[in-house]
Each structure stands twice: as C-alpha cells, then as structure tokens.
Write a protein that holds these residues in place. Structure first.
Motif, PDB file in Angstrom:
ATOM      1  N   LEU A  82      19.176  38.258   6.106  1.00  0.00           N
ATOM      2  CA  LEU A  82      20.025  38.912   7.107  1.00  0.00           C
ATOM      3  C   LEU A  82      19.188  39.523   8.224  1.00  0.00           C
ATOM      4  O   LEU A  82      19.576  39.488   9.393  1.00  0.00           O
ATOM      5  N   TRP A  83      18.034  40.082   7.873  1.00  0.00           N
ATOM      6  CA  TRP A  83      17.155  40.646   8.883  1.00  0.00           C
ATOM      7  C   TRP A  83      16.630  39.553   9.811  1.00  0.00           C
ATOM      8  O   TRP A  83      16.584  39.732  11.028  1.00  0.00           O
ATOM      9  N   LEU A  84      16.245  38.418   9.246  1.00  0.00           N
ATOM     10  CA  LEU A  84      15.773  37.308  10.073  1.00  0.00           C
ATOM     11  C   LEU A  84      16.876  36.783  10.982  1.00  0.00           C
ATOM     12  O   LEU A  84      16.630  36.444  12.143  1.00  0.00           O
ATOM     13  N   TYR A  85      18.098  36.708  10.469  1.00  0.00           N
ATOM     14  CA  TYR A  85      19.213  36.243  11.288  1.00  0.00           C
ATOM     15  C   TYR A  85      19.479  37.214  12.439  1.00  0.00           C
ATOM     16  O   TYR A  85      19.666  36.796  13.582  1.00  0.00           O
ATOM     17  N   ALA A  86      19.468  38.502  12.156  1.00  0.00           N
ATOM     18  CA  ALA A  86      19.695  39.493  13.207  1.00  0.00           C
ATOM     19  C   ALA A  86      18.585  39.442  14.253  1.00  0.00           C
ATOM     20  O   ALA A  86      18.847  39.593  15.453  1.00  0.00           O
TER      21      ALA A  86
ATOM     22  N   ALA B  53      17.867  35.474  20.924  1.00  0.00           N
ATOM     23  CA  ALA B  53      18.711  34.554  21.697  1.00  0.00           C
ATOM     24  C   ALA B  53      19.486  35.308  22.775  1.00  0.00           C
ATOM     25  O   ALA B  53      19.618  34.826  23.909  1.00  0.00           O
ATOM     26  N   ALA B  54      19.992  36.496  22.440  1.00  0.00           N
ATOM     27  CA  ALA B  54      20.719  37.291  23.428  1.00  0.00           C
ATOM     28  C   ALA B  54      19.790  37.711  24.561  1.00  0.00           C
ATOM     29  O   ALA B  54      20.177  37.679  25.741  1.00  0.00           O
ATOM     30  N   ALA B  55      18.562  38.077  24.224  1.00  0.00           N
ATOM     31  CA  ALA B  55      17.606  38.474  25.261  1.00  0.00           C
ATOM     32  C   ALA B  55      17.255  37.295  26.159  1.00  0.00           C
ATOM     33  O   ALA B  55      17.189  37.439  27.388  1.00  0.00           O
ATOM     34  N   GLN B  56      17.054  36.131  25.577  1.00  0.00           N
ATOM     35  CA  GLN B  56      16.728  34.956  26.384  1.00  0.00           C
ATOM     36  C   GLN B  56      17.883  34.577  27.299  1.00  0.00           C
ATOM     37  O   GLN B  56      17.676  34.295  28.486  1.00  0.00           O
ATOM     38  N   ASP B  57      19.097  34.553  26.766  1.00  0.00           N
ATOM     39  CA  ASP B  57      20.241  34.179  27.595  1.00  0.00           C
ATOM     40  C   ASP B  57      20.517  35.232  28.663  1.00  0.00           C
ATOM     41  O   ASP B  57      20.926  34.908  29.780  1.00  0.00           O
ATOM     42  N   GLY B  58      20.311  36.502  28.328  1.00  0.00           N
ATOM     43  CA  GLY B  58      20.475  37.544  29.324  1.00  0.00           C
ATOM     44  C   GLY B  58      19.452  37.425  30.442  1.00  0.00           C
ATOM     45  O   GLY B  58      19.780  37.569  31.622  1.00  0.00           O
ATOM     46  N   ALA B  59      18.200  37.154  30.074  1.00  0.00           N
ATOM     47  CA  ALA B  59      17.162  36.967  31.090  1.00  0.00           C
ATOM     48  C   ALA B  59      17.465  35.749  31.952  1.00  0.00           C
ATOM     49  O   ALA B  59      17.263  35.770  33.165  1.00  0.00           O
ATOM     50  N   ARG B  60      17.961  34.699  31.328  1.00  0.00           N
ATOM     51  CA  ARG B  60      18.310  33.490  32.088  1.00  0.00           C
ATOM     52  C   ARG B  60      19.443  33.788  33.073  1.00  0.00           C
ATOM     53  O   ARG B  60      19.421  33.337  34.215  1.00  0.00           O
ATOM     54  N   ALA B  61      20.438  34.556  32.627  1.00  0.00           N
ATOM     55  CA  ALA B  61      21.566  34.885  33.508  1.00  0.00           C
ATOM     56  C   ALA B  61      21.131  35.793  34.651  1.00  0.00           C
ATOM     57  O   ALA B  61      21.681  35.723  35.750  1.00  0.00           O
ATOM     58  N   GLY B  62      20.144  36.643  34.413  1.00  0.00           N
ATOM     59  CA  GLY B  62      19.694  37.557  35.458  1.00  0.00           C
ATOM     60  C   GLY B  62      18.727  36.944  36.449  1.00  0.00           C
ATOM     61  O   GLY B  62      18.538  37.478  37.532  1.00  0.00           O
ATOM     62  N   THR B  63      18.109  35.813  36.081  1.00  0.00           N
ATOM     63  CA  THR B  63      17.110  35.227  36.976  1.00  0.00           C
ATOM     64  C   THR B  63      17.611  34.028  37.747  1.00  0.00           C
ATOM     65  O   THR B  63      16.875  33.509  38.588  1.00  0.00           O
ATOM     66  N   VAL B  64      18.817  33.588  37.498  1.00  0.00           N
ATOM     67  CA  VAL B  64      19.348  32.477  38.294  1.00  0.00           C
ATOM     68  C   VAL B  64      19.574  32.960  39.720  1.00  0.00           C
ATOM     69  O   VAL B  64      19.622  34.160  39.991  1.00  0.00           O
ATOM     70  N   LEU B  65      19.723  32.030  40.634  1.00  0.00           N
ATOM     71  CA  LEU B  65      19.929  32.385  42.039  1.00  0.00           C
ATOM     72  C   LEU B  65      21.166  33.266  42.175  1.00  0.00           C
ATOM     73  O   LEU B  65      22.260  32.885  41.781  1.00  0.00           O
ATOM     74  N   GLY B  66      20.993  34.454  42.663  1.00  0.00           N
ATOM     75  CA  GLY B  66      22.093  35.393  42.823  1.00  0.00           C
ATOM     76  C   GLY B  66      22.364  36.240  41.594  1.00  0.00           C
ATOM     77  O   GLY B  66      23.293  37.027  41.580  1.00  0.00           O
TER      78      GLY B  66
ATOM     79  N   HIS C 232      22.562  42.099  31.676  1.00  0.00           N
ATOM     80  CA  HIS C 232      22.984  43.043  30.639  1.00  0.00           C
ATOM     81  C   HIS C 232      24.300  42.605  30.009  1.00  0.00           C
ATOM     82  O   HIS C 232      24.437  42.607  28.780  1.00  0.00           O
ATOM     83  N   ASP C 233      25.273  42.243  30.824  1.00  0.00           N
ATOM     84  CA  ASP C 233      26.575  41.846  30.307  1.00  0.00           C
ATOM     85  C   ASP C 233      26.487  40.593  29.441  1.00  0.00           C
ATOM     86  O   ASP C 233      27.132  40.505  28.393  1.00  0.00           O
ATOM     87  N   THR C 234      25.679  39.627  29.863  1.00  0.00           N
ATOM     88  CA  THR C 234      25.521  38.397  29.088  1.00  0.00           C
ATOM     89  C   THR C 234      24.863  38.681  27.744  1.00  0.00           C
ATOM     90  O   THR C 234      25.334  38.219  26.697  1.00  0.00           O
ATOM     91  N   ALA C 235      23.790  39.444  27.756  1.00  0.00           N
ATOM     92  CA  ALA C 235      23.089  39.763  26.509  1.00  0.00           C
ATOM     93  C   ALA C 235      23.980  40.565  25.563  1.00  0.00           C
ATOM     94  O   ALA C 235      24.019  40.311  24.358  1.00  0.00           O
ATOM     95  N   ALA C 236      24.718  41.527  26.098  1.00  0.00           N
ATOM     96  CA  ALA C 236      25.602  42.337  25.260  1.00  0.00           C
ATOM     97  C   ALA C 236      26.732  41.503  24.678  1.00  0.00           C
ATOM     98  O   ALA C 236      27.094  41.667  23.507  1.00  0.00           O
ATOM     99  N   ALA C 237      27.286  40.594  25.468  1.00  0.00           N
ATOM    100  CA  ALA C 237      28.374  39.751  24.968  1.00  0.00           C
ATOM    101  C   ALA C 237      27.894  38.837  23.846  1.00  0.00           C
ATOM    102  O   ALA C 237      28.591  38.651  22.840  1.00  0.00           O
ATOM    103  N   ILE C 238      26.718  38.276  23.993  1.00  0.00           N
ATOM    104  CA  ILE C 238      26.185  37.379  22.960  1.00  0.00           C
ATOM    105  C   ILE C 238      25.864  38.160  21.691  1.00  0.00           C
ATOM    106  O   ILE C 238      26.182  37.739  20.584  1.00  0.00           O
ATOM    107  N   ALA C 239      25.223  39.298  21.832  1.00  0.00           N
ATOM    108  CA  ALA C 239      24.853  40.082  20.650  1.00  0.00           C
ATOM    109  C   ALA C 239      26.082  40.595  19.907  1.00  0.00           C
ATOM    110  O   ALA C 239      26.112  40.583  18.675  1.00  0.00           O
TER     111      ALA C 239
END
Length: 75
Positions: A19-23, A29-42, A49-56
């Motif tokens: 469970l710890w490994l899964y968390a 994954a949430a951090a990567q997707d959040g960073a990806r959403a924040g670095t796209v054009l615009g 933050h919203d993307t990472a929070a929604a995924i987590a």
C-alpha cells in the motif's frame, strides 16, 4: 503455535508495504501530470495544482492529499 503470529506479521508487513508503494506511485504520477499541465503553453501554477490534486484525490489510496506547487519563474 508461534508460526501463526509470525505468518500474520509477515502478511500484514507485505500488505502495508505494498500500500505504501502504491501511494508513492500515485503521488509521483500526480506530480508528473501536474507539472506537465503547468508547463504546457499557457499553463499556470494553478492549473498544475488543480491537475495534481484531482489525480491524487481520485485514487482510492488516501484522502485529502496535501498538494503544493512552486513557481520557479523559469520560462
């Protein structure tokens, strides 16, 4: 007689570790997707933050994850 407690200890240790490994993987994954959403054009830090929070929070391994973002100002 001693084998049952040892078996239960091993079983629960394995369950807790998995469970710890899964968390951890969900948080990464949430951090990567959040960073990806924040670095796209615009993209903005708020979108990251919203993307990472929604995924987590969509995963069944925890509730009320603390998500923080940091804008380094690098363009």
């Amino acid at each position: 007689m001693i084998l049952v407690p040892l078996f239960l200890l091993a079983l629960f240790t394995i369950l807790h570790g998995s469970l710890w490994l899964y968390a951890t993987s969900v948080a990464q994954a949430a951090a990567q997707d959040g960073a990806r959403a924040g670095t796209v054009l615009g993209g903005t830090p708020g979108q990251a933050h919203d993307t990472a929070a929604a995924i987590a929070n969509a995963r069944p391994c925890g509730e009320n994850w603390a998500v923080t973002t940091l804008d380094t100002g690098n363009d």
